[in-house]
Scaffold this active site. Structure first.
Site, PDB file in Angstrom:
ATOM      1  N   TYR A 109       0.824  -1.198   0.000  1.00 62.00           N
ATOM      2  CA  TYR A 109       0.000   0.000   0.000  1.00 62.00           C
ATOM      3  C   TYR A 109       0.863   1.256   0.000  1.00 62.00           C
ATOM      4  CZ  TYR A 109      -3.822  -3.092   1.464  1.00 62.00           C
ATOM      5  OH  TYR A 109      -4.757  -4.083   1.537  1.00 62.00           O
ATOM      6  N   GLY A 235     -15.279 -16.995   7.458  1.00 63.52           N
ATOM      7  CA  GLY A 235     -14.674 -17.450   6.217  1.00 63.52           C
ATOM      8  C   GLY A 235     -15.385 -18.662   5.647  1.00 63.52           C
ATOM      9  N   GLY A 238     -18.493 -20.095   7.318  1.00 63.22           N
ATOM     10  CA  GLY A 238     -19.772 -19.408   7.326  1.00 63.22           C
ATOM     11  C   GLY A 238     -19.764 -18.193   8.235  1.00 63.22           C
ATOM     12  N   ASP A 266     -16.143  -7.497   2.764  1.00 59.76           N
ATOM     13  CA  ASP A 266     -16.951  -6.325   2.430  1.00 59.76           C
ATOM     14  C   ASP A 266     -18.180  -6.732   1.627  1.00 59.76           C
ATOM     15  OD1 ASP A 266     -15.042  -4.576   3.628  1.00 59.76           O
ATOM     16  OD2 ASP A 266     -13.814  -4.774   1.834  1.00 59.76           O
TER      17      ASP A 266
END
Length: 322
Positions: A109, A235, A238, A266
């Site tokens: 980043y 993940g 569930g 998201d």
């Protein structure tokens, strides 16, 4: 906001350009790259918009080609960016995504001091927030800078006072700050949140005495810190939701072939909030969240695979309720 229709969902945060390698191997001269853009809160806004609800995004981008690309992309997805700022003093941030091996991603980043981190409380459209049904924030934005942190804190307190549902995804990023600092800052947001989303490691920031292998207990413990609903994202296992009345709702993941895991959380949030805006009960919110996450991981990119209503039936055979 005069003259503009209120958006059902309002969110604020950082969006940045993405240069993603299209072939495995280390980044080097001649590596083919795909140009795009991403942002956690922007992804949620797109997901909610694709599922039929109005959404607005507030943030800062640079006065450059990358910033123009991001705003044009959000507009094309039906997201209102009229409150977004083009910052002439700082460029748009950048994410480099390297496919170091066929199944391992490495992300770099470039965001410190850049446009997204320069968000301030003065950038917020308070009338737009009070006109919304849901305000969604994440733990990424408060980590970017003191002014971005102040913007999020102002937004959630203002929304809560106005009776707007506050959604908070912890989204802890260890590259941005330590667990101790994140826990101290983000704990201040929990009392304002009606819904909190977290993974087990993120939930442990606030309830460190509860074992991470007991997600039901973790979720229930989070509701005692303020939120009426605590959603634990597990993940491939569930997800589950604990509510303030101590009810526990469990949902298995939808089995799909995962192509790109980035943005799955998201996408899950966008499905949950879209179903909330539909007026659906918790079980249906979890179903739409699981479907949205499954669509997202099946396509390269952060938000590109998010589903539209008419497409949800494509995964109907895999959507097995247990």
């Amino acid at each position: 906001m005069t003259g503009r229709s209120p958006a059902a969902l309002v969110t604020l945060g950082e969006a940045m350009a993405v240069a993603a390698a299209t072939e495995p191997g280390p980044l080097a001269t001649g590596t083919p790259l795909r140009l795009g853009w991403a942002g956690a809160e922007a992804t949620v806004a797109i997901g909610v918009s694709r599922l039929g609800h109005t959404a607005a995004w507030t943030g800062r981008v640079g006065d450059d080609a990358a910033g123009a690309m991001i705003l044009a992309g959000l507009r094309a997805e039906g997201v209102d960016v009229s409150a977004a700022r083009t910052d002439p003093a700082a460029p748009t941030g950048l994410m480099l995504r390297e496919r170091r091996t066929a199944d391992r991603l490495r992300v770099s980043y470039y965001r410190a001091g850049l446009a997204g981190s320069r968000l301030t409380p003065e950038d917020l459209d308070e009338e737009r927030i009070t006109g919304a049904r849901v305000l969604h924030v994440t733990g990424i934005t408060p980590a970017l800078s003191a002014t971005a942190r102040a913007a999020v804190e102002h937004a959630v307190s203002f929304a809560r006072a106005a009776g707007v549902t506050v959604s908070f995804d912890v989204n802890h990023r260890e590259r941005l700050w330590s667990r101790a600092e994140a826990a101290e800052v983000l704990a201040r947001l929990l009392p304002y949140a009606d819904i909190v989303f977290a993974g087990p490691e993120e939930a442990a920031l606030f309830v460190p005495d509860v074992p991470e292998d007991e997600p039901g207990r973790m979720a229930r413990a989070l509701t005692r810190l303020g939120p009426g609903q605590a959603v634990l994202k597990l993940g491939a296992r569930g997800a589950l939701v604990a509510t303030a009345d101590d009810a526990l709702h469990v949902r298995p993941a939808v089995p799909v072939t995962a192509v790109d895991p980035v943005g799955a959380g998201d996408a899950f949030v966008s499905g949950y909030l879209a179903a909330l805006l539909d007026g659906s009960p918790v079980e249906q919110r979890l179903r739409l969240a699981a479907l949205s996450g499954a669509f997202a991981v099946s396509v390269p990119g952060d938000w590109e695979g998010l589903p539209r209503r008419a497409e949800l039936g494509l995964l109907a055979a895999q959507d097995v309720t247990r």
